[in-house]
Enzyme design. Structure first.
Site, PDB file in Angstrom:
ATOM      1  N   HIS A  77       0.843  -1.209   0.000  1.00  0.00           N
ATOM      2  CA  HIS A  77       0.000   0.000   0.000  1.00  0.00           C
ATOM      3  C   HIS A  77       0.873   1.253   0.000  1.00  0.00           C
ATOM      4  CE1 HIS A  77       0.907  -0.576   4.257  1.00  0.00           C
ATOM      5  NE2 HIS A  77       0.637   0.697   4.440  1.00  0.00           N
ATOM      6  N   ASP A 199       0.515  -8.122  10.556  1.00  0.00           N
ATOM      7  CA  ASP A 199       0.659  -6.779  11.130  1.00  0.00           C
ATOM      8  C   ASP A 199       0.512  -6.801  12.661  1.00  0.00           C
ATOM      9  OD1 ASP A 199       0.382  -4.082  11.718  1.00  0.00           O
ATOM     10  OD2 ASP A 199      -1.457  -3.786  10.553  1.00  0.00           O
ATOM     11  N   HIS A 366     -10.633  10.064  15.198  1.00  0.00           N
ATOM     12  CA  HIS A 366      -9.664   9.202  14.522  1.00  0.00           C
ATOM     13  C   HIS A 366      -9.964   7.750  14.855  1.00  0.00           C
ATOM     14  CE1 HIS A 366      -5.893   7.775  12.878  1.00  0.00           C
ATOM     15  NE2 HIS A 366      -5.587   7.205  14.022  1.00  0.00           N
ATOM     16  N   HIS A 370      -5.196  -0.133  11.726  1.00  0.00           N
ATOM     17  CA  HIS A 370      -4.573  -1.438  12.002  1.00  0.00           C
ATOM     18  C   HIS A 370      -5.484  -2.323  12.851  1.00  0.00           C
ATOM     19  CE1 HIS A 370      -0.608  -0.163  10.489  1.00  0.00           C
ATOM     20  NE2 HIS A 370      -0.964   1.019  10.949  1.00  0.00           N
ATOM     21  N   ASP A 445      20.718  12.850   4.629  1.00  0.00           N
ATOM     22  CA  ASP A 445      20.781  14.221   5.144  1.00  0.00           C
ATOM     23  C   ASP A 445      20.866  15.148   3.942  1.00  0.00           C
ATOM     24  OD1 ASP A 445      21.237  16.587   6.362  1.00  0.00           O
ATOM     25  OD2 ASP A 445      23.022  16.000   7.470  1.00  0.00           O
TER      26      ASP A 445
END
Length: 557
Positions: A77, A199, A366, A370, A445
Protein backbone atom coordinates in the site's frame (compact mmCIF):
# COMPACT_ATOMS: atom_id res chain seq x y z
CA UNK A 1 23.57 -36.33 -4.28
CA UNK A 2 20.33 -35.62 -6.10
CA UNK A 3 18.25 -36.34 -3.03
CA UNK A 4 20.11 -33.71 -1.04
CA UNK A 5 19.39 -31.24 -3.82
CA UNK A 6 15.62 -31.64 -3.65
CA UNK A 7 15.48 -31.10 0.11
CA UNK A 8 17.60 -27.99 -0.34
CA UNK A 9 15.23 -26.69 -3.02
CA UNK A 10 12.21 -26.98 -0.78
CA UNK A 11 13.28 -24.30 1.65
CA UNK A 12 12.42 -20.64 1.30
CA UNK A 13 14.29 -17.81 2.97
CA UNK A 14 12.56 -14.81 4.53
CA UNK A 15 14.96 -11.88 5.03
CA UNK A 16 13.54 -8.73 6.66
CA UNK A 17 15.85 -5.80 5.82
CA UNK A 18 13.85 -3.35 7.98
CA UNK A 19 10.53 -2.83 9.73
CA UNK A 20 11.15 -5.10 12.70
CA UNK A 21 11.68 -3.73 16.21
CA UNK A 22 10.45 -0.39 14.88
CA UNK A 23 7.38 1.06 13.17
CA UNK A 24 8.63 2.14 9.77
CA UNK A 25 11.10 1.21 7.01
CA UNK A 26 9.28 -1.99 6.04
CA UNK A 27 11.10 -4.13 3.51
CA UNK A 28 11.36 -7.92 3.32
CA UNK A 29 13.10 -10.14 0.79
CA UNK A 30 11.87 -13.66 -0.05
CA UNK A 31 14.41 -15.99 -1.66
CA UNK A 32 13.90 -19.38 -3.29
CA UNK A 33 16.58 -20.91 -5.51
CA UNK A 34 17.66 -18.28 -8.01
CA UNK A 35 14.70 -15.92 -7.38
CA UNK A 36 14.30 -13.04 -4.93
CA UNK A 37 11.21 -10.88 -4.59
CA UNK A 38 10.98 -7.88 -2.27
CA UNK A 39 7.82 -6.83 -0.44
CA UNK A 40 7.60 -3.06 0.30
CA UNK A 41 10.39 -0.52 0.44
CA UNK A 42 9.71 2.07 3.10
CA UNK A 43 11.56 4.75 5.00
CA UNK A 44 11.52 5.68 8.65
CA UNK A 45 11.91 9.04 10.33
CA UNK A 46 15.01 9.79 12.40
CA UNK A 47 15.20 9.13 16.13
CA UNK A 48 15.95 12.03 18.48
CA UNK A 49 19.66 11.28 18.64
CA UNK A 50 20.03 11.37 14.84
CA UNK A 51 20.79 15.08 14.74
CA UNK A 52 20.09 16.79 11.42
CA UNK A 53 19.05 13.57 9.66
CA UNK A 54 16.00 13.86 7.39
CA UNK A 55 15.11 10.20 6.78
CA UNK A 56 16.41 6.69 7.22
CA UNK A 57 16.23 4.24 4.31
CA UNK A 58 16.96 0.50 4.28
CA UNK A 59 20.37 -0.99 3.62
CA UNK A 60 20.03 -3.01 0.39
CA UNK A 61 23.60 -4.39 0.30
CA UNK A 62 22.27 -7.97 0.19
CA UNK A 63 19.96 -7.18 -2.75
CA UNK A 64 22.75 -5.44 -4.66
CA UNK A 65 25.08 -8.41 -4.11
CA UNK A 66 22.35 -10.68 -5.53
CA UNK A 67 21.02 -8.21 -8.09
CA UNK A 68 20.74 -10.87 -10.84
CA UNK A 69 18.24 -12.83 -8.69
CA UNK A 70 15.96 -9.87 -7.80
CA UNK A 71 12.81 -10.19 -9.92
CA UNK A 72 10.76 -7.27 -8.64
CA UNK A 73 9.32 -5.19 -5.80
CA UNK A 74 5.75 -5.94 -4.74
CA UNK A 75 4.11 -3.12 -2.77
CA UNK A 76 1.21 -3.63 -0.32
CA UNK A 77 0.00 0.00 0.00
CA UNK A 78 0.97 3.64 -0.43
CA UNK A 79 2.18 4.75 3.01
CA UNK A 80 5.63 6.32 3.40
CA UNK A 81 6.84 3.51 5.67
CA UNK A 82 6.16 1.09 2.77
CA UNK A 83 7.07 3.10 -0.36
CA UNK A 84 9.18 6.07 0.80
CA UNK A 85 12.59 4.57 0.00
CA UNK A 86 11.71 3.39 -3.54
CA UNK A 87 13.20 6.44 -5.32
CA UNK A 88 16.53 5.95 -3.51
CA UNK A 89 16.59 2.17 -4.00
CA UNK A 90 15.57 2.31 -7.69
CA UNK A 91 18.61 4.47 -8.46
CA UNK A 92 20.78 1.53 -7.38
CA UNK A 93 18.66 -1.48 -8.28
CA UNK A 94 16.31 -0.91 -11.20
CA UNK A 95 13.76 -3.74 -11.19
CA UNK A 96 10.01 -3.77 -11.96
CA UNK A 97 7.50 -2.56 -9.34
CA UNK A 98 4.04 -4.10 -8.90
CA UNK A 99 1.26 -2.36 -6.95
CA UNK A 100 -2.45 -1.52 -6.97
CA UNK A 101 -3.75 1.56 -8.78
CA UNK A 102 -3.72 4.24 -6.04
CA UNK A 103 -0.46 2.92 -4.57
CA UNK A 104 1.17 3.18 -7.99
CA UNK A 105 -0.23 6.70 -8.47
CA UNK A 106 1.47 7.83 -5.25
CA UNK A 107 4.73 6.05 -6.19
CA UNK A 108 4.69 7.76 -9.61
CA UNK A 109 4.32 11.15 -7.90
CA UNK A 110 7.55 10.44 -6.02
CA UNK A 111 9.29 9.22 -9.16
CA UNK A 112 8.37 12.43 -11.01
CA UNK A 113 10.16 14.45 -8.32
CA UNK A 114 13.25 12.22 -8.60
CA UNK A 115 13.19 12.07 -12.42
CA UNK A 116 12.67 8.30 -12.48
CA UNK A 117 9.45 7.98 -14.50
CA UNK A 118 11.13 7.11 -17.80
CA UNK A 119 13.71 4.70 -16.41
CA UNK A 120 11.53 2.47 -14.18
CA UNK A 121 9.19 -0.41 -15.04
CA UNK A 122 5.85 -0.29 -13.23
CA UNK A 123 2.78 -2.49 -13.46
CA UNK A 124 -0.62 -1.90 -11.87
CA UNK A 125 -2.21 -5.06 -10.42
CA UNK A 126 -5.86 -5.70 -9.53
CA UNK A 127 -7.13 -7.67 -6.53
CA UNK A 128 -7.31 -11.38 -7.23
CA UNK A 129 -4.73 -11.05 -9.97
CA UNK A 130 -1.48 -13.04 -9.76
CA UNK A 131 1.96 -12.26 -11.15
CA UNK A 132 4.77 -14.73 -11.83
CA UNK A 133 8.21 -13.57 -10.77
CA UNK A 134 10.91 -16.23 -11.20
CA UNK A 135 10.02 -19.18 -8.96
CA UNK A 136 7.32 -17.17 -7.18
CA UNK A 137 3.69 -16.45 -7.91
CA UNK A 138 2.18 -13.54 -5.98
CA UNK A 139 -1.53 -12.92 -5.56
CA UNK A 140 -2.97 -9.60 -4.38
CA UNK A 141 -5.81 -9.94 -1.83
CA UNK A 142 -8.21 -7.12 -0.91
CA UNK A 143 -7.81 -5.71 2.62
CA UNK A 144 -8.95 -2.59 4.47
CA UNK A 145 -6.56 0.02 5.84
CA UNK A 146 -6.43 3.77 6.41
CA UNK A 147 -5.53 4.23 2.74
CA UNK A 148 -7.51 2.78 -0.16
CA UNK A 149 -6.17 -0.03 -2.34
CA UNK A 150 -4.25 -1.80 0.43
CA UNK A 151 -3.46 -5.43 -0.32
CA UNK A 152 -2.34 -8.56 1.45
CA UNK A 153 -0.13 -10.93 -0.52
CA UNK A 154 -0.23 -14.69 -0.97
CA UNK A 155 3.28 -15.68 -2.00
CA UNK A 156 3.32 -19.11 -3.68
CA UNK A 157 6.64 -20.95 -3.91
CA UNK A 158 7.60 -24.62 -4.36
CA UNK A 159 8.31 -24.64 -0.59
CA UNK A 160 4.75 -23.57 0.31
CA UNK A 161 2.45 -20.55 0.58
CA UNK A 162 3.39 -17.52 2.68
CA UNK A 163 0.65 -15.02 3.52
CA UNK A 164 1.77 -11.43 4.19
CA UNK A 165 -1.13 -9.32 5.48
CA UNK A 166 0.47 -5.94 4.81
CA UNK A 167 -1.05 -3.28 7.09
CA UNK A 168 -4.70 -4.18 7.55
CA UNK A 169 -7.86 -4.01 9.59
CA UNK A 170 -11.24 -5.67 9.11
CA UNK A 171 -13.72 -2.93 8.18
CA UNK A 172 -17.22 -4.26 7.42
CA UNK A 173 -18.41 -0.79 6.35
CA UNK A 174 -15.49 0.82 4.50
CA UNK A 175 -15.91 4.37 3.19
CA UNK A 176 -14.80 3.30 -0.28
CA UNK A 177 -14.46 -0.07 -1.94
CA UNK A 178 -15.42 -3.41 -0.50
CA UNK A 179 -14.68 -5.17 2.75
CA UNK A 180 -11.55 -7.31 3.23
CA UNK A 181 -11.68 -10.60 1.28
CA UNK A 182 -11.90 -12.89 4.32
CA UNK A 183 -13.13 -15.78 2.14
CA UNK A 184 -9.84 -15.79 0.25
CA UNK A 185 -7.85 -16.05 3.50
CA UNK A 186 -10.05 -19.05 4.41
CA UNK A 187 -9.45 -20.72 1.01
CA UNK A 188 -5.69 -20.28 1.44
CA UNK A 189 -5.99 -21.82 4.91
CA UNK A 190 -7.64 -24.89 3.33
CA UNK A 191 -4.80 -25.20 0.80
CA UNK A 192 -2.29 -25.01 3.66
CA UNK A 193 -0.31 -21.91 4.64
CA UNK A 194 3.37 -22.44 5.44
CA UNK A 195 3.84 -19.10 7.26
CA UNK A 196 1.76 -16.06 8.19
CA UNK A 197 3.41 -12.65 8.42
CA UNK A 198 0.85 -10.48 10.16
CA UNK A 199 0.66 -6.78 11.13
CA UNK A 200 1.44 -6.23 14.85
CA UNK A 201 0.86 -2.46 15.24
CA UNK A 202 -2.30 -2.71 17.37
CA UNK A 203 -1.73 -6.16 18.85
CA UNK A 204 -1.67 -4.64 22.35
CA UNK A 205 -5.30 -3.52 21.98
CA UNK A 206 -8.12 -5.95 22.76
CA UNK A 207 -11.31 -6.14 20.69
CA UNK A 208 -11.91 -4.79 17.20
CA UNK A 209 -10.82 -1.59 15.47
CA UNK A 210 -13.76 0.74 14.82
CA UNK A 211 -14.92 1.25 11.24
CA UNK A 212 -13.60 4.30 9.40
CA UNK A 213 -17.26 5.28 8.82
CA UNK A 214 -17.72 6.14 12.52
CA UNK A 215 -15.40 9.13 12.03
CA UNK A 216 -17.78 10.54 9.40
CA UNK A 217 -20.57 10.76 12.00
CA UNK A 218 -18.24 12.54 14.43
CA UNK A 219 -17.32 15.07 11.72
CA UNK A 220 -20.98 15.70 10.98
CA UNK A 221 -21.60 16.42 14.67
CA UNK A 222 -18.61 18.77 14.92
CA UNK A 223 -19.68 20.63 11.76
CA UNK A 224 -23.21 20.96 13.20
CA UNK A 225 -21.85 22.33 16.51
CA UNK A 226 -19.56 24.90 14.87
CA UNK A 227 -21.80 26.45 12.25
CA UNK A 228 -20.43 29.97 12.79
CA UNK A 229 -16.71 29.14 12.87
CA UNK A 230 -14.06 28.37 10.33
CA UNK A 231 -13.00 24.71 10.62
CA UNK A 232 -9.42 23.49 10.14
CA UNK A 233 -8.83 19.71 10.08
CA UNK A 234 -5.35 18.20 10.35
CA UNK A 235 -4.92 14.59 9.25
CA UNK A 236 -2.49 12.30 7.45
CA UNK A 237 -2.29 13.15 3.76
CA UNK A 238 -2.39 9.48 2.87
CA UNK A 239 -5.67 8.83 4.70
CA UNK A 240 -7.74 9.37 1.57
CA UNK A 241 -10.96 7.95 3.07
CA UNK A 242 -10.71 10.38 5.99
CA UNK A 243 -10.35 13.31 3.59
CA UNK A 244 -13.40 11.99 1.68
CA UNK A 245 -15.48 12.10 4.87
CA UNK A 246 -14.37 15.68 5.62
CA UNK A 247 -15.40 16.59 2.05
CA UNK A 248 -18.78 14.87 2.59
CA UNK A 249 -19.43 16.86 5.77
CA UNK A 250 -18.32 20.09 4.06
CA UNK A 251 -20.74 19.49 1.18
CA UNK A 252 -23.56 18.68 3.61
CA UNK A 253 -23.04 21.90 5.59
CA UNK A 254 -22.41 24.15 2.56
CA UNK A 255 -18.73 24.82 3.11
CA UNK A 256 -15.94 25.29 0.56
CA UNK A 257 -12.84 23.12 0.93
CA UNK A 258 -9.23 24.35 0.89
CA UNK A 259 -6.38 21.81 0.79
CA UNK A 260 -3.06 22.95 2.26
CA UNK A 261 0.33 21.25 2.77
CA UNK A 262 2.54 19.86 0.01
CA UNK A 263 2.02 16.13 0.65
CA UNK A 264 -1.74 16.69 1.12
CA UNK A 265 -2.04 18.52 -2.21
CA UNK A 266 0.05 15.84 -4.00
CA UNK A 267 -1.82 12.82 -2.70
CA UNK A 268 -5.32 14.32 -2.90
CA UNK A 269 -4.68 15.47 -6.50
CA UNK A 270 -3.52 11.94 -7.41
CA UNK A 271 -6.51 10.37 -5.63
CA UNK A 272 -8.96 12.70 -7.41
CA UNK A 273 -7.38 12.00 -10.81
CA UNK A 274 -7.65 8.24 -10.24
CA UNK A 275 -11.23 8.46 -8.94
CA UNK A 276 -10.50 7.57 -5.29
CA UNK A 277 -11.99 10.82 -4.02
CA UNK A 278 -15.36 12.07 -5.04
CA UNK A 279 -15.24 15.88 -5.00
CA UNK A 280 -18.55 17.63 -5.86
CA UNK A 281 -18.21 20.40 -8.48
CA UNK A 282 -17.21 23.86 -7.25
CA UNK A 283 -16.51 22.60 -3.73
CA UNK A 284 -12.73 22.85 -3.87
CA UNK A 285 -11.28 26.36 -3.88
CA UNK A 286 -7.75 27.64 -4.10
CA UNK A 287 -6.10 29.03 -0.96
CA UNK A 288 -5.98 32.45 -2.68
CA UNK A 289 -9.80 32.52 -2.87
CA UNK A 290 -10.34 32.06 0.87
CA UNK A 291 -10.69 35.80 1.41
CA UNK A 292 -13.80 35.84 -0.83
CA UNK A 293 -15.78 33.67 1.62
CA UNK A 294 -16.92 34.23 5.21
CA UNK A 295 -15.38 31.97 7.87
CA UNK A 296 -18.51 29.89 8.38
CA UNK A 297 -18.33 28.76 4.75
CA UNK A 298 -14.77 27.39 4.90
CA UNK A 299 -13.05 24.18 5.90
CA UNK A 300 -9.27 23.80 5.56
CA UNK A 301 -7.80 20.28 5.29
CA UNK A 302 -4.13 20.34 6.20
CA UNK A 303 -1.05 18.30 7.10
CA UNK A 304 0.67 18.51 10.49
CA UNK A 305 -1.48 16.35 12.75
CA UNK A 306 1.77 14.98 14.26
CA UNK A 307 3.15 18.40 15.19
CA UNK A 308 5.91 18.16 12.52
CA UNK A 309 7.82 21.45 12.57
CA UNK A 310 7.59 22.23 8.86
CA UNK A 311 4.05 20.96 8.23
CA UNK A 312 1.28 23.45 7.43
CA UNK A 313 -0.53 23.30 10.78
CA UNK A 314 2.64 23.91 12.81
CA UNK A 315 3.44 26.92 10.64
CA UNK A 316 -0.11 28.23 11.05
CA UNK A 317 0.11 27.75 14.85
CA UNK A 318 3.46 29.55 15.00
CA UNK A 319 2.12 32.44 12.84
CA UNK A 320 4.68 31.83 10.09
CA UNK A 321 2.27 30.57 7.44
CA UNK A 322 2.03 32.94 4.50
CA UNK A 323 -1.66 32.53 3.73
CA UNK A 324 -3.51 31.35 6.85
CA UNK A 325 -3.49 32.80 10.35
CA UNK A 326 -5.51 31.64 13.34
CA UNK A 327 -8.33 33.86 14.54
CA UNK A 328 -10.20 33.55 17.83
CA UNK A 329 -13.18 31.26 17.23
CA UNK A 330 -11.47 28.97 14.71
CA UNK A 331 -12.18 25.28 15.36
CA UNK A 332 -9.15 23.03 14.81
CA UNK A 333 -9.64 19.26 14.64
CA UNK A 334 -6.74 16.82 15.08
CA UNK A 335 -7.90 13.77 13.15
CA UNK A 336 -5.14 11.37 14.23
CA UNK A 337 -3.49 10.08 17.40
CA UNK A 338 0.11 11.07 18.12
CA UNK A 339 2.62 8.48 16.93
CA UNK A 340 4.68 7.37 19.99
CA UNK A 341 7.41 9.97 20.46
CA UNK A 342 5.44 12.85 18.88
CA UNK A 343 3.29 13.65 21.92
CA UNK A 344 5.42 16.67 22.92
CA UNK A 345 5.33 18.28 19.48
CA UNK A 346 1.57 17.73 19.22
CA UNK A 347 0.84 19.28 22.61
CA UNK A 348 3.11 22.24 21.72
CA UNK A 349 1.02 22.94 18.60
CA UNK A 350 -2.24 22.50 20.57
CA UNK A 351 -1.00 25.02 23.15
CA UNK A 352 -0.01 27.53 20.48
CA UNK A 353 -3.41 27.21 18.79
CA UNK A 354 -5.27 27.57 22.09
CA UNK A 355 -3.29 30.69 23.02
CA UNK A 356 -4.45 32.30 19.78
CA UNK A 357 -8.06 31.64 20.77
CA UNK A 358 -8.77 28.54 18.68
CA UNK A 359 -10.96 25.72 19.93
CA UNK A 360 -9.06 22.43 19.58
CA UNK A 361 -10.85 19.08 19.24
CA UNK A 362 -8.95 15.78 19.27
CA UNK A 363 -11.29 13.21 20.79
CA UNK A 364 -13.11 10.59 18.69
CA UNK A 365 -11.99 12.06 15.36
CA UNK A 366 -9.66 9.20 14.52
CA UNK A 367 -9.79 5.45 14.17
CA UNK A 368 -6.77 3.28 13.54
CA UNK A 369 -6.02 1.58 10.23
CA UNK A 370 -4.57 -1.44 12.00
CA UNK A 371 -6.17 -4.61 13.34
CA UNK A 372 -6.73 -5.14 17.07
CA UNK A 373 -6.44 -8.54 18.77
CA UNK A 374 -9.74 -10.06 17.64
CA UNK A 375 -9.10 -9.25 13.97
CA UNK A 376 -5.59 -10.69 14.15
CA UNK A 377 -7.04 -13.85 15.74
CA UNK A 378 -9.56 -14.03 12.89
CA UNK A 379 -6.75 -14.09 10.29
CA UNK A 380 -4.97 -16.86 12.26
CA UNK A 381 -8.20 -18.87 12.49
CA UNK A 382 -8.77 -18.56 8.72
CA UNK A 383 -5.22 -19.24 7.51
CA UNK A 384 -4.14 -21.82 10.14
CA UNK A 385 -0.42 -21.32 9.38
CA UNK A 386 2.34 -23.76 10.37
CA UNK A 387 4.72 -20.92 11.26
CA UNK A 388 4.02 -17.41 12.58
CA UNK A 389 6.35 -14.49 11.84
CA UNK A 390 4.96 -11.30 13.46
CA UNK A 391 5.93 -8.14 11.49
CA UNK A 392 5.43 -4.36 11.58
CA UNK A 393 6.08 -3.46 15.19
CA UNK A 394 8.50 -2.68 17.96
CA UNK A 395 9.79 -5.60 20.03
CA UNK A 396 7.00 -5.26 22.61
CA UNK A 397 4.41 -5.58 19.83
CA UNK A 398 6.10 -8.61 18.31
CA UNK A 399 6.35 -10.27 21.74
CA UNK A 400 2.63 -9.75 22.47
CA UNK A 401 1.82 -11.01 18.96
CA UNK A 402 3.85 -14.18 19.63
CA UNK A 403 1.79 -14.85 22.77
CA UNK A 404 -1.44 -14.30 20.80
CA UNK A 405 -0.28 -16.73 18.06
CA UNK A 406 0.52 -19.33 20.72
CA UNK A 407 -2.98 -18.82 22.14
CA UNK A 408 -4.31 -19.59 18.63
CA UNK A 409 -2.67 -23.03 18.76
CA UNK A 410 0.61 -22.35 16.99
CA UNK A 411 3.49 -24.34 18.46
CA UNK A 412 5.87 -22.10 20.45
CA UNK A 413 8.86 -23.40 18.45
CA UNK A 414 7.12 -22.37 15.22
CA UNK A 415 6.85 -18.67 16.15
CA UNK A 416 9.78 -16.52 15.08
CA UNK A 417 10.59 -13.09 16.50
CA UNK A 418 13.08 -11.83 13.94
CA UNK A 419 15.35 -8.79 13.92
CA UNK A 420 16.06 -6.87 10.76
CA UNK A 421 18.80 -8.70 8.88
CA UNK A 422 17.95 -12.21 10.14
CA UNK A 423 17.73 -14.94 7.49
CA UNK A 424 14.87 -17.31 8.36
CA UNK A 425 14.86 -20.56 6.41
CA UNK A 426 11.54 -22.44 6.26
CA UNK A 427 10.39 -25.79 4.95
CA UNK A 428 7.49 -28.08 5.83
CA UNK A 429 9.83 -30.09 8.09
CA UNK A 430 11.94 -27.52 9.86
CA UNK A 431 12.60 -23.82 10.32
CA UNK A 432 15.26 -21.65 11.89
CA UNK A 433 17.41 -18.56 11.59
CA UNK A 434 20.44 -19.57 9.52
CA UNK A 435 22.35 -16.33 9.14
CA UNK A 436 22.42 -12.55 9.10
CA UNK A 437 22.74 -9.96 6.34
CA UNK A 438 23.56 -6.22 6.68
CA UNK A 439 20.44 -4.26 7.65
CA UNK A 440 21.47 -1.02 9.31
CA UNK A 441 19.45 1.97 8.21
CA UNK A 442 21.17 4.33 5.75
CA UNK A 443 20.90 7.98 6.83
CA UNK A 444 19.75 10.64 4.38
CA UNK A 445 20.78 14.22 5.14
CA UNK A 446 19.76 16.72 2.47
CA UNK A 447 21.08 15.35 -0.81
CA UNK A 448 23.63 13.11 0.90
CA UNK A 449 22.64 9.45 1.08
CA UNK A 450 24.75 7.37 3.44
CA UNK A 451 27.56 9.92 3.81
CA UNK A 452 26.63 10.55 7.44
CA UNK A 453 27.52 7.57 9.61
CA UNK A 454 27.95 6.87 13.32
CA UNK A 455 31.17 8.89 13.62
CA UNK A 456 29.62 12.03 12.14
CA UNK A 457 26.55 11.59 14.36
CA UNK A 458 28.81 11.18 17.37
CA UNK A 459 30.56 14.44 16.45
CA UNK A 460 27.21 16.20 16.05
CA UNK A 461 26.12 14.86 19.44
CA UNK A 462 29.38 16.04 20.98
CA UNK A 463 29.10 19.51 19.42
CA UNK A 464 25.46 19.86 20.43
CA UNK A 465 26.18 18.94 24.04
CA UNK A 466 29.59 20.49 24.69
CA UNK A 467 30.41 23.07 22.05
CA UNK A 468 33.69 23.72 20.28
CA UNK A 469 37.01 25.48 20.92
CA UNK A 470 39.27 26.28 17.97
CA UNK A 471 42.95 26.94 18.68
CA UNK A 472 44.70 28.84 15.87
CA UNK A 473 48.50 29.28 15.76
CA UNK A 474 51.05 30.18 13.10
CA UNK A 475 54.44 28.45 12.99
CA UNK A 476 57.52 29.38 10.94
CA UNK A 477 58.41 26.88 8.24
CA UNK A 478 61.37 24.55 9.07
CA UNK A 479 62.12 26.09 12.50
CA UNK A 480 58.58 25.65 13.87
CA UNK A 481 58.93 28.88 15.88
CA UNK A 482 55.62 30.36 17.04
CA UNK A 483 54.96 33.51 15.00
CA UNK A 484 51.36 34.32 15.96
CA UNK A 485 48.75 33.08 18.39
CA UNK A 486 47.65 30.91 19.97
CA UNK A 487 44.20 32.43 19.50
CA UNK A 488 41.19 30.67 20.99
CA UNK A 489 37.74 30.83 19.42
CA UNK A 490 34.77 29.40 21.32
CA UNK A 491 31.46 28.30 19.79
CA UNK A 492 28.74 26.92 22.05
CA UNK A 493 31.20 26.41 24.93
CA UNK A 494 31.32 29.70 26.88
CA UNK A 495 30.46 33.27 26.03
CA UNK A 496 34.01 34.61 25.66
CA UNK A 497 33.38 38.15 26.93
CA UNK A 498 32.18 36.83 30.26
CA UNK A 499 34.93 34.25 30.61
CA UNK A 500 38.05 36.24 29.75
CA UNK A 501 40.05 34.85 32.68
CA UNK A 502 39.29 31.30 31.71
CA UNK A 503 40.31 31.97 28.10
CA UNK A 504 43.55 33.72 29.17
CA UNK A 505 44.46 30.75 31.35
CA UNK A 506 43.58 28.37 28.51
CA UNK A 507 45.95 30.32 26.22
CA UNK A 508 48.79 29.82 28.72
CA UNK A 509 48.02 26.09 28.83
CA UNK A 510 48.38 25.93 25.02
CA UNK A 511 51.68 27.85 25.15
CA UNK A 512 53.00 25.46 27.80
CA UNK A 513 51.98 22.49 25.64
CA UNK A 514 53.94 24.02 22.73
CA UNK A 515 57.01 24.61 24.93
CA UNK A 516 56.80 20.95 25.98
CA UNK A 517 56.88 19.94 22.31
CA UNK A 518 59.97 22.17 21.66
CA UNK A 519 61.77 20.66 24.65
CA UNK A 520 61.16 17.18 23.29
CA UNK A 521 62.05 18.29 19.72
CA UNK A 522 58.65 17.22 18.42
CA UNK A 523 58.16 18.69 14.95
CA UNK A 524 55.33 16.48 13.70
CA UNK A 525 52.16 18.58 13.49
CA UNK A 526 49.90 15.64 14.32
CA UNK A 527 51.73 15.14 17.62
CA UNK A 528 51.71 18.88 18.39
CA UNK A 529 47.94 18.97 17.81
CA UNK A 530 47.38 15.97 20.08
CA UNK A 531 49.52 17.53 22.82
CA UNK A 532 47.43 20.74 22.60
CA UNK A 533 44.17 18.78 22.62
CA UNK A 534 45.15 16.69 25.64
CA UNK A 535 46.50 19.51 27.82
CA UNK A 536 43.68 21.92 26.99
CA UNK A 537 41.06 19.20 27.40
CA UNK A 538 42.37 18.29 30.88
CA UNK A 539 42.55 21.94 31.95
CA UNK A 540 38.99 22.74 30.79
CA UNK A 541 37.58 19.61 32.40
CA UNK A 542 39.21 20.52 35.74
CA UNK A 543 37.95 24.09 35.58
CA UNK A 544 34.42 23.63 34.19
CA UNK A 545 33.62 19.89 34.19
CA UNK A 546 32.82 20.28 30.49
CA UNK A 547 34.19 18.45 27.53
CA UNK A 548 34.13 20.65 24.39
CA UNK A 549 35.48 19.48 21.07
CA UNK A 550 38.95 20.99 20.57
CA UNK A 551 40.19 21.72 17.04
CA UNK A 552 43.82 22.92 16.79
CA UNK A 553 44.59 24.64 13.46
CA UNK A 554 48.26 25.21 12.57
CA UNK A 555 49.29 27.51 9.72
CA UNK A 556 52.83 27.83 8.45
CA UNK A 557 54.57 30.85 7.04
Amino acid sequence: MKKQDTTKKETIKIIPLGGLEQIGMNITAFEYGESIIVVDCGLSFPEDEMLGIDLVIPDITYLKENASKVKGFVITHGHEDHIGALPYVMKELNVPIYATKLTMGIIENKFKEHGLIKSTKRKVIKYGQSINLGEFRIEFIRTNHSISDAAALAIYSPAGIIVHTGDFKVDYTPVRGETIDLARFGELGKKGVLALMCDSTNVMKPGFTMSEKTVGKTFDNIFADNVKNRIIVATFASNVDRVQQIINSAAKYGRKVVIEGRSMVNIITTAMELGYINMPDNLLIDIEQMKNYPDEQLVVITTGSQGEAMAALSRIAASIHRKISIKPGDTVIFSSTPIPGNEKSVSKVINELSMKGAKVIFQDTHVSGHACQEEIKLIYALTRPRYAVPVHGEYRHLKTHAELAEGMGIDKDNIFLLSSGDVLELSEEKAGVVGKVPAHGILVDGLGVGDVGNIVLRDRQHLSENGLIIVVLTLEKYSNQLLAGPDLVSRGFVYVREAENLMDEAKLVVEEALDKCYDKNITDWGKIKNEIKDSLGDFIWKKTKRNPMILPIIMEV
